[in-house]
Design an enzyme around this catalytic site. Structure first.
Site, PDB file in Angstrom:
ATOM      1  N   ARG A 245       0.993  -1.198  -0.189  1.00  0.00           N
ATOM      2  CA  ARG A 245      -0.059  -0.071  -0.195  1.00  0.00           C
ATOM      3  C   ARG A 245       0.823   1.179   0.197  1.00  0.00           C
ATOM      4  O   ARG A 245       1.759   1.337   0.697  1.00  0.00           O
ATOM      5  CB  ARG A 245      -1.036   0.155   1.210  1.00  0.00           C
ATOM      6  N   GLU A 274      -3.475   7.019  -4.506  1.00  0.00           N
ATOM      7  CA  GLU A 274      -4.055   6.565  -5.813  1.00  0.00           C
ATOM      8  C   GLU A 274      -5.515   6.604  -6.014  1.00  0.00           C
ATOM      9  O   GLU A 274      -6.129   6.761  -4.826  1.00  0.00           O
ATOM     10  CB  GLU A 274      -3.246   5.207  -6.093  1.00  0.00           C
ATOM     11  N   HIS A 295      -1.331  -0.540  -9.746  1.00  0.00           N
ATOM     12  CA  HIS A 295      -2.070  -1.390  -8.904  1.00  0.00           C
ATOM     13  C   HIS A 295      -2.372  -2.594  -9.459  1.00  0.00           C
ATOM     14  O   HIS A 295      -3.520  -2.963  -9.518  1.00  0.00           O
ATOM     15  CB  HIS A 295      -3.174  -0.729  -8.173  1.00  0.00           C
TER      16      HIS A 295
HETATM   17  C1  8YV Z   1      -6.741  -6.068  -5.143  1.00  0.00           C
HETATM   18  C2  8YV Z   1      -5.363  -5.689  -3.434  1.00  0.00           C
HETATM   19  O1  8YV Z   1      -7.056  -6.470  -6.540  1.00  0.00           O
HETATM   20  O2  8YV Z   1      -6.103  -7.566  -2.644  1.00  0.00           O
HETATM   21  C3  8YV Z   1      -5.585  -6.552  -2.343  1.00  0.00           C
HETATM   22  O3  8YV Z   1      -5.475  -6.194  -1.384  1.00  0.00           O
HETATM   23  O4  8YV Z   1      -4.729  -4.636  -3.233  1.00  0.00           O
HETATM   24  C4  8YV Z   1      -5.566  -6.108  -4.911  1.00  0.00           C
HETATM   25  O5  8YV Z   1      -5.157  -7.532  -5.035  1.00  0.00           O
HETATM   26  C5  8YV Z   1      -7.788  -5.038  -4.896  1.00  0.00           C
HETATM   27  O6  8YV Z   1      -7.740  -4.834  -3.451  1.00  0.00           O
HETATM   28  C6  8YV Z   1      -9.136  -5.100  -5.019  1.00  0.00           C
HETATM   29  O7  8YV Z   1      -9.941  -4.602  -4.225  1.00  0.00           O
END
Ligand code: 8YV
Length: 333
Positions: A245, A274, A295
């Site tokens: 993150r 983001e 992402h």
């Molecule tokens: C997801 C991600 O695609 O799973 C996570 O925490 O950051 C990504 O894999 C995204 O969060 C979808 O909500």
């Protein structure tokens, strides 16, 4: 759930077709076929009438929204592993269960982490841009486009959970020595398998590594964990990769340190604000100092279908009166 009223499930984004088909079969599913992110009033309307909300990382499920939830809303089944956009404590106070989709995206995200760990020191994006750019390639030269070697180097992993451990396995195969900082040591068997060195002090690890990989969750405790002070401990020849993150790193300070030549470069898949991108990061990308991705750590068709199936399993378990397998508990404060 046979014979029972099908739960009203509101899905905030477009999910892979096979997942949507299954959801339509099992639930009173409200799909988002246009895939336009829901506005706040639409999210409020959704929590007022739904039995289940299926949000993603693009939805802010904060205490104010949860406070407006109708009495039917009993489950927030996140399509994603990270729940940093959901106020889990506020949901719990209102008797709303929260689930996520761990494990099924671990290997894909670790693969992308490795790709960035190779892409920056080995100047992958720069090289690819040379061949697609205006200027005609003049051909090979002995001292041109030289990058930095990664095998034999020291990798420091911040957050040795499922994804951090999967990154370590890959990096070990690439000939890197494995070091890590984590709230707790991993099992001795895992440390032995990875020949991993545990660093209780994050500061000391940061000062001695060639590459840093950020793989911890975003929580109040990890906000700017890689602060200006800590980033300044890194060696000028070191690189940092973040597929976790954006707000775990003080992005403004990172940009300055790379610009000033105090950190060699970064591979980023996530950003502090983001989808808004720091314009200075884009300038560094144009100079080949950073490789930036939108992402897409877990962006594989297989992974996203698996995430959808996990959401379905969590919903079915919940409405069959069982504890969902991927229940998320509020952080202990
Ligand atoms: C997801 C991600 O695609 O799973 C996570 O925490 O950051 C990504 O894999 C995204 O969060 C979808 O909500």
């Amino acid at each position: 759930m046979a014979g029972k009223k099908r739960p009203l499930v509101v899905i905030t984004r477009k999910l892979p077709d096979p997942v949507e088909t299954r959801m339509r079969e099992l639930f009173d599913a409200r799909l988002n076929v246009e895939d336009r992110p829901m506005t706040q009033p639409e999210l409020v309307a959704a929590v007022k009438e739904a039995d289940v909300l299926v949000p993603t990382i693009t939805d802010h499920i904060d205490a104010a929204l949860i406070a407006q939830a109708g009495e039917n809303l009993k489950l927030i089944a996140n399509f994603g592993n990270g729940v940093d956009k959901i106020d889990v404590a506020a949901a719990a106070k209102k008797g709303i269960t929260v689930t996520n989709t761990p494990n099924v995206l671990t290997e894909d995200t670790a693969d992308m982490t490795m790709a960035l760990m190779l892409a920056v020191p080995r100047r992958l994006a720069e090289g690819a841009n040379v061949l697609t750019g205006e200027k005609k390639w003049a051909g090979w030269s002995p001292t041109w486009m030289l990058g930095r070697r990664i095998w034999g180097k020291r990798l420091g992993i911040v957050g040795m959970g499922r994804i951090g451990t999967a990154v370590a396995r890959r990096a070990k195969a690439f000939g890197l020595s494995i070091h890590y900082h984590n709230r707790h040591r991993v099992l001795p068997a895992v440390e032995d398998e990875l020949e991993a060195t545990y660093w209780e002090s994050l500061d000391q690890m940061l000062a001695r590594m060639d590459i840093i990989s950020v793989n911890c969750p975003s929580t109040p405790a990890t906000f700017h964990l890689l602060s200006a002070r800590r980033l300044a401990l890194m060696q000028p020849s070191a690189y940092i990769v973040n597929t976790a993150r954006g707000d775990i790193i003080d992005e403004e300070s990172l940009v300055k340190l790379i610009h000033d030549g105090k950190i060699a470069g970064a591979g980023l898949d996530v950003y502090e604000h983001e989808p808004a991108l720091n314009s200075k990061l884009l300038k560094l990308a144009a100079k080949g100092k950073v490789v930036l991705l939108p992402h897409m750590g877990s962006a594989t068709l297989e992974g996203r279908i698996d995430m959808g199936e996990k959401v379905i399993i969590n919903i079915r378990a919940f409405f069959d009166g069982h504890r969902p397998p991927d229940r998320v508990l509020p952080l202990r404060t």
